[in-house]
Design a protein around this motif. Structure first.
Motif, short mmCIF file in Angstrom:
data_model
loop_
_atom_site.label_atom_id
_atom_site.label_comp_id
_atom_site.label_asym_id
_atom_site.label_seq_id
_atom_site.Cartn_x
_atom_site.Cartn_y
_atom_site.Cartn_z
N ARG A 222 0.83 -1.21 0.00
CA ARG A 222 0.00 0.00 0.00
C ARG A 222 0.87 1.25 0.00
N GLN A 223 1.86 1.27 0.88
CA GLN A 223 2.70 2.46 1.00
C GLN A 223 3.54 2.68 -0.25
N ALA A 224 4.02 1.61 -0.85
CA ALA A 224 4.78 1.75 -2.09
C ALA A 224 3.91 2.32 -3.20
N HIS A 225 2.67 1.84 -3.29
CA HIS A 225 1.75 2.35 -4.30
C HIS A 225 1.50 3.84 -4.09
N LEU A 226 1.25 4.23 -2.86
CA LEU A 226 0.99 5.64 -2.57
C LEU A 226 2.22 6.50 -2.82
N ALA A 227 3.39 5.99 -2.48
CA ALA A 227 4.62 6.74 -2.75
C ALA A 227 4.76 7.04 -4.23
N GLY A 228 4.45 6.06 -5.07
CA GLY A 228 4.52 6.30 -6.51
C GLY A 228 3.56 7.38 -6.97
N LEU A 229 2.35 7.37 -6.42
CA LEU A 229 1.37 8.39 -6.79
C LEU A 229 1.82 9.79 -6.39
N LEU A 230 2.51 9.89 -5.26
CA LEU A 230 2.93 11.18 -4.75
C LEU A 230 4.30 11.62 -5.28
N GLY A 231 4.90 10.81 -6.11
CA GLY A 231 6.17 11.19 -6.72
C GLY A 231 7.40 10.90 -5.88
N PHE A 232 7.26 10.02 -4.88
CA PHE A 232 8.40 9.65 -4.04
C PHE A 232 8.98 8.32 -4.49
N ALA A 233 10.28 8.16 -4.30
CA ALA A 233 10.90 6.87 -4.55
C ALA A 233 10.46 5.89 -3.47
N VAL A 234 10.29 4.64 -3.84
CA VAL A 234 9.93 3.60 -2.87
C VAL A 234 11.18 3.21 -2.09
N PRO A 235 11.12 3.24 -0.76
CA PRO A 235 12.31 2.88 0.02
C PRO A 235 12.61 1.39 -0.03
N ARG A 236 13.80 1.04 0.39
CA ARG A 236 14.17 -0.36 0.56
C ARG A 236 13.67 -0.79 1.94
N TYR A 237 12.94 -1.89 2.00
CA TYR A 237 12.36 -2.34 3.25
C TYR A 237 13.20 -3.43 3.90
N VAL A 238 13.23 -3.41 5.22
CA VAL A 238 13.85 -4.46 6.02
C VAL A 238 12.89 -4.73 7.18
N HIS A 239 12.10 -5.78 7.07
CA HIS A 239 11.14 -6.12 8.12
C HIS A 239 11.76 -7.20 9.00
N VAL A 240 12.08 -6.82 10.24
CA VAL A 240 12.82 -7.71 11.13
C VAL A 240 11.85 -8.50 12.01
#
Length: 310
Positions: A222-240
């Motif tokens: 969801r957050q990656a999709h929204l980031a694309g709509l808002l013109g932000f690069a999608v971050p690299r995720y590390v889910h620990v």
């Protein structure tokens, strides 16, 4: 459609890691472990490490200061600037307005209990919004607004999506996939939703590495999709991995002595436990942790913690 940023472009271009706790109380050992790992991931990859106070919802007086003091006492070094979400409501509103102007939002009048009881669309995750308010006619919308006004509330604002599957890269979990539903951007009580706030804050502060507990992995598409709509690069995720209580539930303060102050008072060696829980053997401080840390060696299994007796 993207609105102007509130941080200089050169600051956003450098990239950074971050830790962003909610100041609802003192950090427990699971929170501390995630914060330390976020710091180690950032420093081991040459990134600055930033702090954010996610205070849009529950806030306990003094908790934000205690949380930061706890991690700094363990050697976590925080780079400026520090973001405080409650001071950024104008930025969140600007991005919601931009999405609305592009026809990508709609009002939702549904009580939460109705959403939870409604069947989800095929292929969407459990609890996904079924689209009840997506295409209502104007008269129905006005009647629904009036009902909410009588109860002192306003409509929630949802993102209009095509319910497509989105994949993001996670440096521990590998590809994380999820169908993006019409999720909430602003709640019915007027508070900006987590998914919108975190994307705007990360995007405007140049965060390109997001380290957090793996129970939040499902929110990444969801957050990656929204980031694309808002013109932000999608971050690299590390889910620990999460830290669990002896019952198998997520560790919580009700489980006993789990905060840094409580554990220190009982003589518990927090650093030794942190190193062993991550699969490296006991650490004796941040210097050794930085020297030994390698994300590829991090134990990917959940960790069970039994609080010591007083």
């Amino acid at each position: 459609m993207p609105v102007p940023r509130s941080t200089p472009p050169e600051a956003a271009s450098r990239g950074a890691g971050r830790y962003a706790p909610s100041p609802s109380g003192d950090l427990h050992l699971g929170n501390i472990r995630t914060g330390v790992l976020a710091h180690l991931c950032a420093r081991s990859t040459g990134r600055p490490f930033r702090w954010r106070v996610e205070d849009l919802d529950r806030v306990q007086e003094g908790a934000a200061e205690r949380q930061r003091a706890d991690l700094e006492s363990l050697g976590v070094r925080i780079d400026p600037p520090v973001l405080v979400q409650s001071a950024r409501t104008d930025r969140f509103a600007a991005h919601i307005s931009a999405l609305a102007a592009a026809g990508l939002t709609y009002e939702c009048y549904c009580p939460r209990r109705e959403i939870q009881a409604a069947p989800s669309a095929p292929h969407t995750p459990p609890g996904a919004y079924p689209g009840t308010c997506r295409d209502l006619d104007p008269s129905t919308r006005e009647a629904a607004r009036a009902r909410l006004r009588e109860n002192g509330r306003e409509p929630a604002i949802r993102l209009r999506t095509e319910h497509e599957e989105v994949e993001v890269a996670d440096d521990l979990l590998g590809p994380v996939r999820g169908v993006v539903d019409d999720f909430v951007l602003r709640r019915g009580d007027g508070v900006v939703a987590y998914n919108l706030a975190v994307v705007v804050d990360d995007g405007e502060s140049g965060i390109d590495q997001v380290v957090r507990a793996d129970d939040l992995a499902s929110s990444a598409p969801r957050q990656a999709h929204l980031a694309g709509l808002l013109g932000f690069a999608v971050p690299r995720y590390v889910h620990v991995p999460l830290v669990l209580s002896p019952t198998g539930a997520r560790l919580a303060k009700r489980d006993g002595a789990v905060t840094l102050r409580e554990l220190t008072a009982l003589g518990f060696d927090v650093w030794a436990w942190l190193g062993e829980s991550c699969g490296f053997g006991p650490w004796d401080g941040m210097e050794r942790a930085l020297a030994e840390f390698d994300l590829a060696r991090l134990d990917r299994r959940p960790v069970t913690f039994t609080p010591p007796e007083a």
